[in-house]
Write an enzyme that holds these catalytic residues in place. Structure first.
Site, mmCIF file in Angstrom:
data_model
loop_
_atom_site.group_PDB
_atom_site.id
_atom_site.type_symbol
_atom_site.label_atom_id
_atom_site.label_comp_id
_atom_site.label_asym_id
_atom_site.label_seq_id
_atom_site.Cartn_x
_atom_site.Cartn_y
_atom_site.Cartn_z
ATOM 1 N N ALA A 1 -11.713 -62.794 -20.338
ATOM 2 C CA ALA A 1 -11.088 -64.114 -20.447
ATOM 3 C C ALA A 1 -11.060 -64.591 -21.895
ATOM 4 O O ALA A 1 -10.073 -65.186 -22.346
ATOM 5 C CB ALA A 1 -11.834 -65.117 -19.575
ATOM 6 N N ALA B 1 -19.734 -59.069 -42.841
ATOM 7 C CA ALA B 1 -19.273 -58.069 -43.806
ATOM 8 C C ALA B 1 -17.827 -57.651 -43.570
ATOM 9 O O ALA B 1 -17.283 -56.869 -44.351
ATOM 10 C CB ALA B 1 -20.185 -56.847 -43.771
ATOM 11 N N ASP C 1 -14.567 -61.213 -29.548
ATOM 12 C CA ASP C 1 -13.432 -61.333 -28.640
ATOM 13 C C ASP C 1 -12.260 -62.037 -29.315
ATOM 14 O O ASP C 1 -11.091 -61.693 -29.078
ATOM 15 C CB ASP C 1 -13.838 -62.094 -27.382
ATOM 16 C CG ASP C 1 -14.892 -61.350 -26.577
ATOM 17 O OD1 ASP C 1 -14.869 -60.108 -26.590
ATOM 18 O OD2 ASP C 1 -15.742 -62.011 -25.950
ATOM 19 N N GLU D 1 -17.211 -55.042 -19.041
ATOM 20 C CA GLU D 1 -17.947 -55.950 -18.161
ATOM 21 C C GLU D 1 -17.436 -55.894 -16.725
ATOM 22 O O GLU D 1 -17.897 -56.649 -15.875
ATOM 23 C CB GLU D 1 -17.888 -57.391 -18.692
ATOM 24 C CG GLU D 1 -18.734 -57.597 -19.932
ATOM 25 C CD GLU D 1 -18.755 -59.038 -20.422
ATOM 26 O OE1 GLU D 1 -19.629 -59.356 -21.232
ATOM 27 O OE2 GLU D 1 -17.887 -59.839 -19.998
#
Length: 298
Positions: A42, A216, A246, A138
């Site tokens: 999502a 970084a 995400d 997931e």
């Protein structure tokens, strides 16, 4: 307009904010608690939608109040939920501790996400209509592999975030166009702590790799023979890093689907991620295209 399909998880994030995360056996006092719609699938869907794409979500929520809220959040963010199933039982949850340095520790309980172990009728057609398919780990691997195979069959780019980190089956790697691990995940997959060495090792299994390195920046490597490309991240002070990866993934998928050069695409995704870590929460922190453009051009 670019069309991104996302096959993945939806969770309600239960977030506790603390000065310092507790060690094993330790109890600490938190300073705040929030419930925030999330889940890696999502989150990536919302990030891509806010970055300017048409986005469709494939996944599942429970028939509980969290499920209704998760669906509503996606829809209000412009994500199509026609392929987001509602199943009996609870929705997925993520229990997150965020410290004052912006770091986090997360326990995910899949619940409804665990039922996403196959492509439902219409899912393959949806994937076939997309410019790119975003995947994470997931949800059960069986569906992730099926989604990636459907994308490959229809010439759709697959972008896989290998999180939570785990061994990847050869049949999934064989249909992955771009692997997008963070530094920890790259090390877990290869046993190599140096990001450049890890990225090069992963090219034995996939054609292109982007390793995200937090503050970084990121590192891109491909089988084209060119040297790995390092792209720095903007210098900012992080408030909450939840969802930054995400945000980067969803925004990068949009940039690549718009056929931007890889260096520009990585800079644009880094700008989005930098904006997200300056705000609390995962999906709630994700920037809109106008904000990303402004940060990118600053």
């Amino acid at each position: 307009m670019t069309h991104i399909a996302v096959l993945g998880s939806t969770n309600m994030d239960l977030v506790a904010y603390v000065e310092k995360a507790p060690q094993r056996g330790e109890t600490v006092t938190g300073r705040a608690f929030r419930t925030i719609p999330g889940g890696k699938g999502a989150n990536q869907a919302i990030a891509a939608a806010r970055a300017g794409a048409t986005v469709s979500m494939i996944g599942a929520v429970g028939n509980d109040p969290y499920g209704a809220q998760l669906r509503s959040t996606l829809e209000h963010s412009g994500v199509d939920t026609d392929h987001l199933r509602t199943v009996e039982g609870p929705s997925g949850t993520a229990h997150i501790v965020v410290d004052d340095e912006g770091g986090n520790a997360i326990v995910v309980i899949p619940a409804a996400n665990g039922t996403v172990d196959h492509l439902a009728p219409g899912d393959e057609s949806l994937i076939a209509s997309a410019d790119a398919l975003l995947l994470q780990l997931e949800t059960p691997l069986k569906a992730v592999v099926a989604g990636a195979e459907a994308a490959r069959a229809h010439g759709v780019r697959t972008i896989l975030t290998p999180a939570p980190a785990q061994p990847l089956p050869p049949e999934l790697l064989a249909v992955t166009d771009l692997l997008l691990p963070n530094e920890y995940e790259a090390t877990t997959l290869t046993g190599l702590s140096d990001p450049i060495a890890a990225a090069r090792a992963l090219l034995d299994q996939v054609p292109a790799v982007v390793v995200t390195l937090g503050a970084a920046g990121s590192l891109y490597a491909a089988r084209d023979g060119a040297d790995p490309l390092a792209v720095p991240a903007p210098s900012i002070t992080a408030v909450d890093s939840t969802g930054a990866g995400d945000t980067f993934a969803g925004t990068l998928a949009v940039a690549l689907s718009e056929e931007r050069p890889i260096r520009e695409a990585l800079h644009w995704a880094a700008a989005a991620a930098a904006l997200s870590v300056q705000r609390p929460g995962a999906s709630a922190s994700m920037p809109y295209r106008s904000e990303i453009d402004k940060q990118h051009n600053a």
